[in-house]
Structure formats: C-alpha cells, structure tokens
Design a protein around this motif. Structure first.
Motif, PDB file in Angstrom:
ATOM      1  N   SER A  40       0.722  -1.331  -0.104  1.00 28.84           N
ATOM      2  CA  SER A  40       0.079   0.010  -0.069  1.00 28.84           C
ATOM      3  C   SER A  40       0.834   1.228   0.223  1.00 28.84           C
ATOM      4  CB  SER A  40      -0.818  -0.002   1.170  1.00 28.84           C
ATOM      5  OG  SER A  40      -1.737  -1.024   1.136  1.00 28.84           O
ATOM      6  N   SER A  41       2.222   1.166   0.565  1.00 32.59           N
ATOM      7  CA  SER A  41       2.895   2.494   0.777  1.00 32.59           C
ATOM      8  C   SER A  41       3.939   2.221  -0.365  1.00 32.59           C
ATOM      9  CB  SER A  41       3.615   2.367   2.071  1.00 32.59           C
ATOM     10  OG  SER A  41       4.601   1.230   2.371  1.00 32.59           O
ATOM     11  N   ASN A  42       3.804   1.427  -1.571  1.00 30.12           N
ATOM     12  CA  ASN A  42       4.517   1.716  -2.661  1.00 30.12           C
ATOM     13  C   ASN A  42       5.969   1.229  -2.543  1.00 30.12           C
ATOM     14  OD1 ASN A  42       4.806   1.912  -5.711  1.00 30.12           O
ATOM     15  ND2 ASN A  42       5.425   4.172  -5.507  1.00 30.12           N
ATOM     16  N   ARG A  43       6.149   0.352  -1.531  1.00 27.30           N
ATOM     17  CA  ARG A  43       7.297  -0.345  -1.434  1.00 27.30           C
ATOM     18  C   ARG A  43       7.497  -1.619  -2.291  1.00 27.30           C
ATOM     19  NH1 ARG A  43       7.823  -0.047   5.079  1.00 27.30           N
ATOM     20  NH2 ARG A  43       5.305   0.305   4.875  1.00 27.30           N
ATOM     21  N   GLY A  44       6.391  -1.950  -2.836  1.00 24.16           N
ATOM     22  CA  GLY A  44       6.532  -3.096  -3.896  1.00 24.16           C
ATOM     23  C   GLY A  44       5.285  -2.961  -4.627  1.00 24.16           C
ATOM     24  N   ASP A  45       5.369  -3.826  -6.017  1.00 20.59           N
ATOM     25  CA  ASP A  45       4.114  -3.640  -6.745  1.00 20.59           C
ATOM     26  C   ASP A  45       3.199  -5.059  -6.619  1.00 20.59           C
ATOM     27  OD1 ASP A  45       5.442  -1.419  -8.026  1.00 20.59           O
ATOM     28  OD2 ASP A  45       6.949  -2.724  -8.863  1.00 20.59           O
ATOM     29  N   ALA A  46       3.704  -6.110  -6.383  1.00 15.48           N
ATOM     30  CA  ALA A  46       2.821  -7.339  -5.805  1.00 15.48           C
ATOM     31  C   ALA A  46       3.394  -8.069  -4.896  1.00 15.48           C
ATOM     32  CB  ALA A  46       2.953  -8.006  -7.373  1.00 15.48           C
ATOM     33  N   ILE A  47       2.423  -8.780  -4.304  1.00 13.52           N
ATOM     34  CA  ILE A  47       2.891  -9.752  -3.279  1.00 13.52           C
ATOM     35  C   ILE A  47       2.637 -11.127  -3.516  1.00 13.52           C
ATOM     36  CG2 ILE A  47       2.167 -10.721  -0.758  1.00 13.52           C
ATOM     37  CD1 ILE A  47       0.950  -7.767  -0.222  1.00 13.52           C
ATOM     38  N   ILE A  48       3.464 -11.882  -3.584  1.00 10.52           N
ATOM     39  CA  ILE A  48       3.609 -13.276  -3.915  1.00 10.52           C
ATOM     40  C   ILE A  48       4.048 -14.043  -2.713  1.00 10.52           C
ATOM     41  CG2 ILE A  48       5.679 -13.524  -5.185  1.00 10.52           C
ATOM     42  CD1 ILE A  48       4.182 -15.537  -7.221  1.00 10.52           C
ATOM     43  N   ALA A  49       2.979 -14.479  -1.989  1.00 11.64           N
ATOM     44  CA  ALA A  49       3.339 -14.912  -0.716  1.00 11.64           C
ATOM     45  C   ALA A  49       2.436 -15.970  -0.264  1.00 11.64           C
ATOM     46  CB  ALA A  49       3.757 -13.917   0.313  1.00 11.64           C
ATOM     47  N   SER A  50       1.832 -16.942  -0.980  1.00 12.66           N
ATOM     48  CA  SER A  50       0.965 -17.757  -0.658  1.00 12.66           C
ATOM     49  C   SER A  50      -0.192 -17.162   0.254  1.00 12.66           C
ATOM     50  CB  SER A  50       1.465 -18.902   0.431  1.00 12.66           C
ATOM     51  OG  SER A  50       2.610 -19.704  -0.479  1.00 12.66           O
ATOM     52  N   MET A  51      -0.883 -15.849  -0.254  1.00 10.20           N
ATOM     53  CA  MET A  51      -1.805 -15.111   0.272  1.00 10.20           C
ATOM     54  C   MET A  51      -3.093 -15.725  -0.029  1.00 10.20           C
ATOM     55  SD  MET A  51      -1.858 -10.991   0.918  1.00 10.20           S
ATOM     56  CE  MET A  51      -0.572 -11.026   1.854  1.00 10.20           C
ATOM     57  N   ALA A  52      -4.084 -16.065   0.850  1.00  7.25           N
ATOM     58  CA  ALA A  52      -5.584 -16.666   0.368  1.00  7.25           C
ATOM     59  C   ALA A  52      -6.154 -15.208   0.207  1.00  7.25           C
ATOM     60  CB  ALA A  52      -5.892 -17.369   1.595  1.00  7.25           C
ATOM     61  N   VAL A  53      -7.001 -15.356  -0.957  1.00  8.24           N
ATOM     62  CA  VAL A  53      -7.800 -14.326  -1.127  1.00  8.24           C
ATOM     63  C   VAL A  53      -9.300 -14.550  -0.310  1.00  8.24           C
ATOM     64  CG1 VAL A  53      -9.616 -13.634  -3.118  1.00  8.24           C
ATOM     65  CG2 VAL A  53      -7.273 -14.831  -3.670  1.00  8.24           C
ATOM     66  N   SER A  54      -9.618 -13.320   0.410  1.00  9.48           N
ATOM     67  CA  SER A  54     -10.398 -13.159   1.372  1.00  9.48           C
ATOM     68  C   SER A  54     -11.340 -11.725   1.031  1.00  9.48           C
ATOM     69  CB  SER A  54     -10.270 -13.712   2.759  1.00  9.48           C
ATOM     70  OG  SER A  54      -9.437 -12.326   3.019  1.00  9.48           O
TER      71      SER A  54
END
Length: 311
Positions: free
Chosen positions: A136-150
């Motif tokens: 959210s603070s623009n320290r990255g563009d995408a999270i690929i970390a086994s994050m479940a959609v909820s």
C-alpha cells in the motif's frame, strides 16, 4: 494457524452441501480451495532444500486454468519492472537456500512471470504481517506469498486469478487407507480435526455421523493418528502431504480418499496481490500465469517442489 470461519447453514443449504460432499466422492480430481482465515498455512514438514519428484512415480499436477478461456495479451508497454514482495521463511514456497539466495515455489514462479512479460524482476522478503502495508505504501508492486484471497483482503488489495489452491483431505494409518471417502463411510469412525477450523465446520455439516475429536493444533492431531487414537484426521492437504512424506510421521500414514473442494468452507484460493486499481499489472500477471501454465513451466515447478501431491 487454523482458520476460524464457522459454517452457518439453513436446513436446505445443509442438504445442498451434503450433496456436494457426496459429489466429492465422484469428482475426486477437482482441485480447489484455501481456507479464508488465516491468509496462509504452513506445511507440516518443511524442507530446507526441496527435492525433485521421482520420475518413476509421476503425480497428477493440478490445473487451475481453463484452456478455453485464453486471456488476451494486455498492453505491456508501461511495465518496466515488477517489484515482488514475499515473506521471509515459509518453505517450500519462500526460503533462503544453502547458497544464501532466495528460493521457493513462489520465488521461482515470480521470476517465470517476469520472463514471460519480459520485464526486470526483483523479489524482496518481508515478514508476512507487513506485506500489505508495504504494498500500500508503494514499497513493492505485487505480493506473491501464499496469500489467500478473502473478502477482508479484497477490501485492501486486488488479486490475480488463483495460482494454486489448497484442498482438504483425510489421512489414515497405512493399514486402513480407503480409496474414497463419503459421509456414510465414516459412520461411527473417530475423526481428528483442529478445533474451530473450517475443516471442523465442514465435518460438522457434511459428516454428521462421524465421531469428531477436536485438537488444539496440528501436532496433537497428527500424534493421535500415529497412536491410533483416531481412525482419520482431516485438514489442509498441503500440510498433510509434507507431514506424510516427512520424518515426523514415522511412515505411519497416507491419504485416504481424494480432495474435498468446497470453496464455501475452504476459500477462493491463493492469488497475487496488487494495489487497488492497478489493473495494468493485474491483467499482465493473469496473462503471464496462463502462459507459464500453457508452456508447461508451472508443471515443472510444481513437480520440483511437491514430491507428494496434495490432490
């Protein structure tokens, strides 16, 4: 780490869900679902260095894309770099290898996506609980970390299509393996499950004649199966796959029946998170995920990191 979502069903809905449970006996091969809370679950027996799956006993690789729904190639001209965020220690999905370099299924998939899109790729490790704030603070563009959609996370980030899902499965002692499991098969059987989990809610809704034994954590539940205190345990199939194939199980146990895939209990799957409204990157990643799967690179990665199929 077990989810806390509880099933609340009317009598008619319960009847429909019971029909789905029976259907699972007939449609064992359908992959689906990751429990919605929490956002990830750890494998039971993580390995520092994943081994290549033996070619002599090939396993079925799940497919999460429909070849009839080929996504159109988006405009990629505005993408020059993708800064992926992942977590620090979640083998075999993300970990630091013996050479000190980042490794894991998520890490290798991120690099494959960047190669497909033909952009520079960076992967930065952070604590899991800091990932959404960093995005959210623009320290990255995408999270690929086994994050479940909820639904809770969808309020903060946008997600790609799921790139893997975690089914639920039963495990039993090897001498009592059943090729398929339906509700009527477990009448009077002792079934271990994590207290308060989506798996417990599913059993209460579907397997009403089984004798449920609730445990506070995975270790206690699995120990009960090893000792023969329960006939089956029911839980996250990826965690169970690593436990079955690891030293902690003492070679006691194996899967019984196939995967159960009811997304109402076990969630929508695992996606790559991007900032809200970043449709350019989301669509590019969806296109690249399909291409990586279509070319067989996803299958290669799956077989490298999952020597025992959770499906």
């Amino acid at each position: 780490m077990a989810p806390s979502q509880q099933a609340k069903s009317s009598k008619s809905a319960r009847g429909l869900l019971a029909g789905l449970a029976v259907g699972a006996c007939l449609l064992i091969g359908l992959p689906d679902v990751q429990a919605q809370a929490p956002a990830k679950r750890p494998p039971a027996a993580p390995q520092a260095t994943p081994q290549v799956a033996p070619q002599a006993a090939p396993q079925a690789v799940p497919g999460f894309w429909d070849p009839r729904r080929r996504p159109e190639r988006p405009d990629l001209s505005r993408l020059t770099v993708i800064r992926f965020l992942t977590e620090t220690d979640y083998p075999p999905f993300n970990f630091t290898g013996a050479d000190g370099n980042l490794a894991g299924f998520n890490v290798d998939l991120a690099r494959a996506l960047c190669e497909e899109i033909k952009v520079t790729c960076t992967v930065q490790m952070r604590r899991f609980e800091t990932l959404v704030d960093a995005l959210s603070s623009n320290r990255g563009d995408a999270i690929i970390a086994s994050m479940a959609v909820s639904p809770q996370l969808r309020a903060r980030v946008d997600f790609t299509d799921p790139y893997y899902r975690v089914p639920a499965r039963f495990a039993s002692r090897k001498e009592a393996v059943m090729p398929e499991i339906c509700p009527e098969y477990l009448e009077g059987k002792k079934v271990g499950v994590i207290a308060g989990s989506a798996h417990e809610a599913y059993l209460k809704a579907m397997f009403t004649d089984a004798e449920l034994h609730a445990y506070p954590n995975d270790d206690a539940m699995r120990a009960a199966l090893r000792k023969g205190e329960v006939d089956f345990i029911f839980g996250d199939a990826i965690s169970l796959a690593f436990w079955i194939n690891g030293t902690d199980s003492g070679d006691c146990c194996a899967f019984s029946g196939g995967p159960f895939v009811e997304s109402r209990f076990f969630g929508e799957g695992i996606g790559i998170a991007v900032r809200k409204g970043n449709d350019v990157l989301r669509q590019a990643l969806n296109w690249a995920l399909f291409r990586v799967w279509e070319k067989g690179r996803y299958t290669d990665l799956w077989l490298r990191y999952f020597s025992v199929s959770p499906f």
